[in-house]
Design an enzyme around this catalytic site. Structure first.
Site, PDB file in Angstrom:
ATOM      1  N   HIS A  33       7.776  -7.439  -5.678  1.00 34.14           N
ATOM      2  CA  HIS A  33       6.387  -7.899  -5.592  1.00 34.14           C
ATOM      3  C   HIS A  33       5.432  -6.722  -5.383  1.00 34.14           C
ATOM      4  O   HIS A  33       4.441  -6.572  -6.116  1.00 34.14           O
ATOM      5  CB  HIS A  33       6.254  -8.898  -4.438  1.00 34.14           C
ATOM      6  N   GLU A  34       5.710  -5.910  -4.383  1.00 34.88           N
ATOM      7  CA  GLU A  34       4.798  -4.803  -4.098  1.00 34.88           C
ATOM      8  C   GLU A  34       4.776  -3.789  -5.229  1.00 34.88           C
ATOM      9  O   GLU A  34       3.741  -3.169  -5.494  1.00 34.88           O
ATOM     10  CB  GLU A  34       5.183  -4.131  -2.774  1.00 34.88           C
ATOM     11  N   HIS A  65       2.174  -4.692  -7.695  1.00 32.83           N
ATOM     12  CA  HIS A  65       0.865  -4.126  -7.340  1.00 32.83           C
ATOM     13  C   HIS A  65       0.785  -2.655  -7.745  1.00 32.83           C
ATOM     14  O   HIS A  65      -0.238  -2.184  -8.264  1.00 32.83           O
ATOM     15  CB  HIS A  65       0.643  -4.230  -5.830  1.00 32.83           C
ATOM     16  N   HIS A 104       0.120  -2.206 -11.353  1.00 35.92           N
ATOM     17  CA  HIS A 104      -1.292  -2.493 -11.628  1.00 35.92           C
ATOM     18  C   HIS A 104      -2.141  -1.260 -11.324  1.00 35.92           C
ATOM     19  O   HIS A 104      -3.024  -0.873 -12.102  1.00 35.92           O
ATOM     20  CB  HIS A 104      -1.728  -3.680 -10.773  1.00 35.92           C
TER      21      HIS A 104
END
Length: 685
Positions: free
Chosen positions: A472-473, A476, A479
């Site tokens: 998940h991280e 980020h 992105h």
């Protein structure tokens, strides 16, 4: 005070990509560097507003985007440390800095002359014939300054500035109190028998924690940011589970110097007063007006729609757990600290699956290289090289250099995996350097987790939840690394709050993707792959316990909305925190004491010290897009470069330079459908 000429924060770093050289930086350097950066930024803004000619994009927007470079560099350097390695000295600096930073941000954001120039450009947008990113920059800068209060009169601006400074101090105090109370409430066990059910590695980590705290021969379990704890699923002794959950739920509400109740009440009141000053009924109305949701009503409608089936499913799950308890030798009424433990028993009975036994297949180094990195390489062609020669801010933080498929340099990724007393709870991504064509900078992003660190020589074995957090991280991080924009205002993850979780949630889909899973899920001792039968059971049980998981999340989201939907008059009342929470949960039908909220107010860092006030709904809001995107990948061949390049170029790559829902439609070909989310969480029956 340090000499400016010898302050390493005031000159660009010579390290790759401009990574700050933390070896040269001492706490004494920070405040003087901020003072110099504030002054430089003010001079840069004054140079824009003193231009006598009428505003143009070139004489207003370009220098505005070039301004604040030093301040941004100093701030990102400091806040990386204040969140991940907050020593007492760093905390003291942060408390001093909070009102100074708030005052400076208001001085720029509420500058009437600057606002007039941007408004003038905005009023004639259709005549300016600007490129799409240029036009969107004017639109967003105008909207953001208006939203911040730049259109108020001088007296109102003075009141607003005072409110903002007071809030900056209070949110810093909230975080400091929470960190202190979390450390104080770490649970000390005298005997390993009390921790029956933990693995050898987990016991090793607990023993090391105790050793580090001067308690040799004992065991210390540190608390996670959220209400529950991973060990609740395996601890066989009920009293040990109860001690752990009781400690977690009592943070910030014990009547000691770290009590956060009055702090959060004041935060709520001041936010409501600020919203009223800015022309909104509530803080929630103020926040959502500049998000994709648009209004609290839209948020409330989604949360209520999901709460009914979530509570129903949680009730069914609770009945199944109680049946397991009742079949035992000494039946008792199921309590919150029992849920995770008996959930694993039900999972084993229904799916023949013991998730707690999977850790030997999830060795951290292999998950990182053969899972997280491998998926990114397959999708986007990027490669990773560890740079032990490049120092980070802490010995546990590791630096990796990324290159694109064509060999061109992309940026740096810093991973800080382990928990420590100086690190705030939870997991997060932040930028140290953001990409910008205008400034000629490439990105440096950081991922922080809070995985217990085993004793020296022992492997780090992750739970499936920790594997999920790592993927998940890193979503980020991708992105932040992939966004290619001209203006720093749009760099990386600078998108609407209720959109920012979308790319990270999408990246979780690769955890059980066959080509990825077979690479990293191999037994730490035997190198045997995770059996196919186990993988099938994981897929079959994906909706299992989703009633609980959805309910605890929705409960926290609703508490956030309840506090921040108060008017200024309502927030002025002396509200009892526990009673207010209970009433809010009753209102939405999530008042089941066996299913506690994921965060209670006194340790709800996301909304009272982070950037998610009135915005914790963002995770489920973004998950609508996420689930719809996962369906698209499945329909279009999954893990391919073609799919990755489309997602990178049309979504990740645009950063904040385009309306996010427009970017989504460009990627998907239509608006998102909620049906895949309802199916994923078992809410469609």
């Amino acid at each position: 005070m340090t000499d400016a000429s010898s302050n390493p924060l005031l000159t660009p770093s010579a390290l790759p990509y401009g990574l700050p050289d933390y070896r040269e930086i001492t706490p004494a350097h920070y405040l003087p560097a901020f003072e110099a950066a504030f002054a430089e930024h003010r001079i840069e803004i004054d140079a824009i507003t003193r231009v006598r000619s009428m505003p143009t994009f070139e004489n207003t927007m370009i220098p505005l985007e070039q301004s604040g470079d030093l301040l941004g560099r100093v701030a990102r350097t400091f806040y990386t440390v204040s969140s991940a390695d907050a020593t007492a000295q760093i905390q003291e600096i942060e408390e001093t800095l909070a009102p100074l930073m708030s005052a400076h941000q208001d001085a720029i954001g509420l500058d009437g002359a600057l606002y007039w120039r941007i408004k003038t450009l905005h009023d004639q947008l259709d005549q300016l014939e600007l490129a799409p990113e240029d036009r969107y920059l004017v639109e967003r800068r105008y909207r953001e300054m208006t939203h911040a209060g730049a259109g108020l009169d001088d007296a109102q601006k003075a009141t607003l500035t005072d409110l903002n400074q007071r809030l900056s101090i209070l949110t810093t105090t909230f975080e400091k109190n929470l960190l202190a109370d979390t450390n104080d409430l770490a649970v000390v066990f005298d005997d390993a028998d009390e921790l029956d059910g933990l693995t050898a590695g987990e016991l090793s980590a607990a023993a090391q924690n105790a050793e580090d705290r001067g308690l040799p021969g004992r065991y210390v379990i540190t608390l996670t940011l959220f209400t529950g704890h991973p060990y609740l699923s395996t601890l066989t002794r009920r009293e040990s589970r109860e001690r752990l959950l009781t400690a977690s739920r009592s943070r910030g509400s014990r009547g000691n110097e770290n009590d956060n109740r009055e702090v959060l009440r004041t935060i709520v009141r001041l936010r409501a007063e600020r919203a009223s000053l800015l022309g909104y009924d509530s803080h929630a109305a103020y926040v959502t007006s500049d998000e994709t949701a648009g209004s609290p009503a839209a948020v409330h409608a989604l949360l209520r729609r999901l709460a009914v089936p979530a509570a129903r499913n949680a009730g069914r799950e609770q009945a199944a757990l109680q049946a397991i308890v009742d079949a035992g030798d000494a039946p008792f009424a199921l309590d919150a600290h029992d849920w995770a433990y008996y959930t694993e028993k039900v999972r084993a009975a229904e799916y023949d699956l013991d998730r707690t036994a999977l850790r030997p297949w999830f060795e951290a180094e292999r998950v990182l290289h053969d899972g997280v990195f491998r998926a990114a390489t397959a999708l986007y062609g990027v490669t990773f090289t560890e740079r032990p020669d490049v120092p980070a801010y802490h010995p546990d933080a590791r630096v990796f250099e990324l290159h694109n498929a064509d060999g061109s340099a992309l940026g740096l990724f810093v991973l800080d995996l382990y928990t420590r007393d100086s690190k705030r709870g939870g997991a997060w991504m932040n930028s140290i350097v953001s990409q910008s064509r205008l400034r000629g900078t490439d990105p440096i992003v950081v991922n922080n987790l809070n995985v217990p660190k085993p004793a020296a020589g022992q492997p780090t074995l992750l739970t499936l939840d920790e594997v999920t957090t790592l993927f998940h991280e890193f979503g980020h991080a991708l992105h932040g690394l992939f966004a290619v924009v001209t203006y720093p205002h749009f760099a990386g993850t600078a998108v609407f709050r209720d959109f920012v979780e979308f790319p990270s949630q999408v990246n979780e889909m690769w955890i059980l993707w066959p080509e990825v899973l077979t690479g990293y899920a191999r037994h730490v001792d035997t190198d045997e792959p995770l059996p196919r039968s186990v993988v099938d059971k994981l897929h079959a049980s994906e909706a299992f316990n989703q009633g609980f998981a959805t309910s605890e999340y929705l409960a926290a989201s609703w508490i956030d909305q309840a506090w921040h939907s108060l008017t200024a008059e309502q927030a002025a009342a002396d509200l009892d925190v526990a009673a207010f929470e209970a009433a809010a949960l009753t209102d939405i039908g999530l008042d089941n004491p066996v299913v506690p909220t994921r965060y209670s107010s006194t340790y709800f860092a996301h909304v009272f010290s982070g950037g998610y006030s009135a915005g914790y709904y963002s995770y489920i809001w973004s998950e609508v897009l996420d689930a719809d995107t996962v369906e698209w990948f499945g329909e279009n061949g999954g893990l391919t470069r073609e799919n990755g390049d489309r997602f990178r170029s049309r979504l990740l790559g645009v950063g904040g330079s385009k309306d996010p829902l427009e970017a989504y439609r460009d990627f998907r070909g239509r608006d998102a459908d909620i049906a895949p989310l309802l199916h994923r969480r078992g809410l469609d029956s």
